[in-house]
Scaffold this motif. Sequence first.
Motif, PDB file in Angstrom:
ATOM      1  N   SER A 291       6.730   9.202  -9.472  1.00 20.05           N
ATOM      2  CA  SER A 291       8.098   8.727  -9.728  1.00 20.05           C
ATOM      3  C   SER A 291       8.621   7.913  -8.538  1.00 20.05           C
ATOM      4  CB  SER A 291       9.032   9.890 -10.053  1.00 20.05           C
ATOM      5  OG  SER A 291       9.257  10.702  -8.928  1.00 20.05           O
ATOM      6  N   GLU A 292       8.230   8.267  -7.311  1.00 21.79           N
ATOM      7  CA  GLU A 292       8.605   7.460  -6.139  1.00 21.79           C
ATOM      8  C   GLU A 292       7.964   6.070  -6.208  1.00 21.79           C
ATOM      9  OE1 GLU A 292       8.708   9.181  -2.125  1.00 21.79           O
ATOM     10  OE2 GLU A 292       8.140  11.078  -3.100  1.00 21.79           O
ATOM     11  N   ILE A 293       6.703   6.029  -6.605  1.00 17.38           N
ATOM     12  CA  ILE A 293       6.008   4.742  -6.739  1.00 17.38           C
ATOM     13  C   ILE A 293       6.689   3.892  -7.808  1.00 17.38           C
ATOM     14  CG2 ILE A 293       3.824   3.650  -7.406  1.00 17.38           C
ATOM     15  CD1 ILE A 293       2.460   6.217  -6.164  1.00 17.38           C
ATOM     16  N   LYS A 294       7.019   4.517  -8.920  1.00 20.99           N
ATOM     17  CA  LYS A 294       7.694   3.787 -10.004  1.00 20.99           C
ATOM     18  C   LYS A 294       9.034   3.239  -9.525  1.00 20.99           C
ATOM     19  CE  LYS A 294       9.311   4.039 -14.691  1.00 20.99           C
ATOM     20  NZ  LYS A 294       9.491   4.793 -15.912  1.00 20.99           N
TER      21      LYS A 294
ATOM     22  N   THR B  97      -0.673   5.928   9.962  1.00 18.32           N
ATOM     23  CA  THR B  97      -1.257   4.937   9.044  1.00 18.32           C
ATOM     24  C   THR B  97      -0.169   3.980   8.569  1.00 18.32           C
ATOM     25  OG1 THR B  97      -2.881   6.572   8.300  1.00 18.32           O
ATOM     26  CG2 THR B  97      -2.600   4.619   6.926  1.00 18.32           C
ATOM     27  N   LEU B  98       0.960   4.531   8.165  1.00 23.25           N
ATOM     28  CA  LEU B  98       2.092   3.728   7.711  1.00 23.25           C
ATOM     29  C   LEU B  98       2.537   2.756   8.806  1.00 23.25           C
ATOM     30  CD1 LEU B  98       4.369   3.410   5.459  1.00 23.25           C
ATOM     31  CD2 LEU B  98       5.680   4.987   6.881  1.00 23.25           C
ATOM     32  N   ASN B  99       2.700   3.269  10.016  1.00 30.85           N
ATOM     33  CA  ASN B  99       3.158   2.425  11.128  1.00 30.85           C
ATOM     34  C   ASN B  99       2.140   1.351  11.491  1.00 30.85           C
ATOM     35  OD1 ASN B  99       5.589   3.784  11.277  1.00 30.85           O
ATOM     36  ND2 ASN B  99       4.818   5.275  12.763  1.00 30.85           N
TER      37      ASN B  99
ATOM     38  N   VAL C 292       0.821  -1.208   0.000  1.00 33.19           N
ATOM     39  CA  VAL C 292       0.000   0.000   0.000  1.00 33.19           C
ATOM     40  C   VAL C 292       0.856   1.259   0.000  1.00 33.19           C
ATOM     41  CG1 VAL C 292      -1.813   1.262   1.221  1.00 33.19           C
ATOM     42  CG2 VAL C 292      -1.815  -1.232   1.233  1.00 33.19           C
ATOM     43  N   ILE C 293       0.486   2.176  -0.864  1.00 35.02           N
ATOM     44  CA  ILE C 293       1.112   3.488  -0.870  1.00 35.02           C
ATOM     45  C   ILE C 293       0.198   4.426  -0.105  1.00 35.02           C
ATOM     46  CG2 ILE C 293       1.912   5.424  -2.260  1.00 35.02           C
ATOM     47  CD1 ILE C 293       1.790   2.522  -4.264  1.00 35.02           C
TER      48      ILE C 293
ATOM     49  N   ALA D  21       4.254  -1.079   3.195  1.00 33.88           N
ATOM     50  CA  ALA D  21       3.686   0.211   2.821  1.00 33.88           C
ATOM     51  C   ALA D  21       4.791   1.211   2.542  1.00 33.88           C
ATOM     52  CB  ALA D  21       2.772   0.732   3.931  1.00 33.88           C
ATOM     53  N   LEU D  22       4.446   2.185   1.737  1.00 34.76           N
ATOM     54  CA  LEU D  22       5.330   3.289   1.368  1.00 34.76           C
ATOM     55  C   LEU D  22       4.538   4.574   1.585  1.00 34.76           C
ATOM     56  CD1 LEU D  22       7.874   4.463  -0.202  1.00 34.76           C
ATOM     57  CD2 LEU D  22       6.473   4.194  -2.269  1.00 34.76           C
ATOM     58  N   LEU D  23       5.179   5.589   2.129  1.00 29.68           N
ATOM     59  CA  LEU D  23       4.539   6.884   2.307  1.00 29.68           C
ATOM     60  C   LEU D  23       5.044   7.841   1.245  1.00 29.68           C
ATOM     61  CD1 LEU D  23       2.846   8.991   3.857  1.00 29.68           C
ATOM     62  CD2 LEU D  23       4.820   9.321   5.366  1.00 29.68           C
TER      63      LEU D  23
END
Length: 188
Positions: free
Chosen positions: A76-79, A47-49, A33-34, A58-60
């Motif tokens: 670009s971070e997601i990619k 939420t991330l924690n 999950v992003i 997960a990625l923030l």
Amino acid sequence: MFSFEDKVVWVTGSSTGIGRAIAIVFAEYGAKVIIHGNSNLEEAEKTLNTIKEKGGEALLVTGDVTQREQVNHMVSEIKYHFDHLDILINNAGTMVKRCKIEELEQKDWDKIIAINLSSIFHVTQSALPLLKKQDKAQIINMTSLAARNGGGKGAVAYAAAKGGVSTFTKGLAKELGDYNIRINGSCI
């Protein structure tokens, strides 16, 4: 039983409320999950924690979804981290404030339209190359009952924006069907 194992899901506006709940449930079913945050980064971190404490991945990403350059940076971070996107949930939005039409200032109208409608355009268009990489990607746009009934008193701008989301969703479904991308609206 549902499984979203190895699916990558981006939930905009997932610092609190409905977005947070959506992100946590997807993680519980195995999705990567992003999390997205902008004005409330402390809550986005929570939420991330929460997801990580439950063993999820997960990625923030942070930024203003009304600003194309910031959206492009988040994509670009997601990619970089995942190289694709399976599900995009355009959840970011808010009423901003209730105000009678004769008292509604242009700056407030613009802000309400930007966060509730224009943001969905920016995020969807920017994320589209990542979604197209998948065989069966999906976009869910959060709309509102206000889109159908005009909203309560003082919510005309919000209702107009959410009406635009509903119409955008229908048009997008026709346009992106050729790429096997399913589009839905969720009315909360």
